[in-house]
Motif scaffolding. Structure first.
Motif, PDB file in Angstrom:
ATOM      1  N   PRO B  92       0.655  -1.202  -0.105  1.00 11.65           N
ATOM      2  CA  PRO B  92      -0.056  -0.083   0.033  1.00 11.65           C
ATOM      3  C   PRO B  92       1.025   1.114  -0.013  1.00 11.65           C
ATOM      4  O   PRO B  92       1.889   1.366   0.953  1.00 11.65           O
ATOM      5  CB  PRO B  92      -0.803   0.009   1.300  1.00 11.65           C
ATOM      6  N   GLY B  93       0.510   2.197  -0.700  1.00 12.98           N
ATOM      7  CA  GLY B  93       0.992   3.527  -0.671  1.00 12.98           C
ATOM      8  C   GLY B  93       2.275   3.616  -1.986  1.00 12.98           C
ATOM      9  O   GLY B  93       3.005   4.830  -1.986  1.00 12.98           O
ATOM     10  N   MET B  94       2.692   2.423  -2.356  1.00 17.08           N
ATOM     11  CA  MET B  94       3.877   2.405  -3.278  1.00 17.08           C
ATOM     12  C   MET B  94       3.517   3.143  -4.733  1.00 17.08           C
ATOM     13  O   MET B  94       4.398   3.756  -5.349  1.00 17.08           O
ATOM     14  CB  MET B  94       4.246   1.001  -3.595  1.00 17.08           C
ATOM     15  N   GLY B  95       2.413   2.894  -5.130  1.00 15.99           N
ATOM     16  CA  GLY B  95       1.990   3.649  -6.532  1.00 15.99           C
ATOM     17  C   GLY B  95       0.908   2.817  -7.190  1.00 15.99           C
ATOM     18  O   GLY B  95       0.429   1.826  -6.927  1.00 15.99           O
ATOM     19  N   ILE B  96       0.748   3.172  -8.427  1.00 17.07           N
ATOM     20  CA  ILE B  96      -0.580   2.749  -9.172  1.00 17.07           C
ATOM     21  C   ILE B  96       0.090   2.538 -10.779  1.00 17.07           C
ATOM     22  O   ILE B  96       0.994   3.258 -11.224  1.00 17.07           O
ATOM     23  CB  ILE B  96      -1.584   3.473  -9.167  1.00 17.07           C
ATOM     24  N   MET B  97      -0.354   1.529 -11.441  1.00 23.65           N
ATOM     25  CA  MET B  97       0.061   1.628 -13.076  1.00 23.65           C
ATOM     26  C   MET B  97      -1.214   0.907 -13.804  1.00 23.65           C
ATOM     27  O   MET B  97      -2.003   0.394 -13.016  1.00 23.65           O
ATOM     28  CB  MET B  97       1.560   0.714 -13.021  1.00 23.65           C
ATOM     29  N   TYR B  98      -1.079   1.236 -15.119  1.00 21.33           N
ATOM     30  CA  TYR B  98      -2.214   0.911 -16.018  1.00 21.33           C
ATOM     31  C   TYR B  98      -1.726   0.762 -17.255  1.00 21.33           C
ATOM     32  O   TYR B  98      -0.909   1.288 -17.784  1.00 21.33           O
ATOM     33  CB  TYR B  98      -3.487   2.031 -15.602  1.00 21.33           C
ATOM     34  N   ILE B  99      -2.586   0.096 -17.972  1.00 16.65           N
ATOM     35  CA  ILE B  99      -1.988  -0.067 -19.575  1.00 16.65           C
ATOM     36  C   ILE B  99      -3.297   0.811 -20.338  1.00 16.65           C
ATOM     37  O   ILE B  99      -4.421   0.630 -20.298  1.00 16.65           O
ATOM     38  CB  ILE B  99      -2.186  -1.489 -19.961  1.00 16.65           C
ATOM     39  N   THR B 100      -2.886   1.365 -21.394  1.00 15.04           N
ATOM     40  CA  THR B 100      -3.620   2.164 -22.450  1.00 15.04           C
ATOM     41  C   THR B 100      -3.244   1.471 -23.678  1.00 15.04           C
ATOM     42  O   THR B 100      -2.035   1.537 -24.101  1.00 15.04           O
ATOM     43  CB  THR B 100      -3.424   3.706 -22.411  1.00 15.04           C
TER      44      THR B 100
END
Lengths: 108, 130
Positions: B92-100
């Protein structure tokens, strides 16, 4: 709200100092105003280890679907993306975007 | 006006990863080890429920690094997973990632690779035999 339903986002990663010329040409020759430039650092597999990290400019353009391919090709040629170490660009579809127009300058 | 052809890459995807400042290089290294060709990083300021206080009272950096990596759709899941693990994004709190998903991309393509693509297309279309 006057939204454009079909629009594209063109992103272009350029070497530092190259984007302003492209921005001006897009404005003057293509009449675009929804252009932004931000700074970052980039690395590419085509570069040597010494050149591995370089300052880059990230150019983003929001354009209607009907003109997206034309603008993509225009930037490709103007920024010489096809040449070695000139950058990288990509295009993606946006679900929706708002209109952006600059206010008229009132001359007194 | 005589203009050169535009060689575009299809079937490409953009992986965006937003992490605390200083983590980006580890994530890029993991992505490159598994086959990503390049990356771009820019700085941003993030927000969230833990923007001031992280786990065990350790402050989570508000300054963020945004990593953008374009890869082929063939390798996107593999690179995504490697980046996720390298950035400890399950913490938790490390970050977020996503694909477009992208429609197309363009860059310098070495002549040898261009010739190979043209050759493969001709074979596929039955113009020449292998």
């Amino acid at each position: 709200m006057n939204n454009i339903l079909e629009s594209k986002l063109i992103t272009c990663i350029l070497p530092k100092g190259k984007s302003l010329e492209v921005v001006n040409k897009l404005h003057d020759e293509k009449g675009l105003v929804a252009i932004n430039v931000s700074n970052g650092r980039g690395s590419s597999a085509h570069k040597t280890k010494i050149q591995a990290e370089a300052e880059v400019e990230i150019l983003t353009v929001v354009v209607g679907s009907d003109r997206a391919d034309e603008i993509f090709d225009y930037i490709y040629h103007e920024a010489e993306i096809g040449e070695i170490s000139r950058g990288f660009m990509y295009q993606g579809r946006l679900t929706s975007s708002t209109m952006f127009v600059l206010p008229e300058i009132i001359h007194e | 006006m005589n203009r050169r052809e535009v060689t575009v890459l299809k079937d490409v995807a953009l992986i965006t990863c937003i992490v605390q400042r200083g983590i980006a290089d580890t994530i890029i290294e993991a992505a490159r080890d598994i086959g990503a060709q390049g990356a771009t990083v820019n700085y941003a300021r993030g927000m969230g429920i833990r923007e001031r206080l992280g786990i065990l009272g350790v402050a989570v950096e508000v300054e963020k690094e945004v990593v953008n990596i374009v890869v082929s759709t063939e390798q996107v899941e593999r690179v995504f997973e490697a980046m996720y693990l390298a950035g400890d994004l399950d913490t938790p709190g490390m970050g977020i990632m996503y694909i477009t998903h992208l429609e197309k991309a363009a860059t310098y393509i070495p002549p040898a690779i261009l010739e190979k693509i043209e050759h493969d297309q001709k074979v596929e279309n039955g113009i020449i035999k292998e």
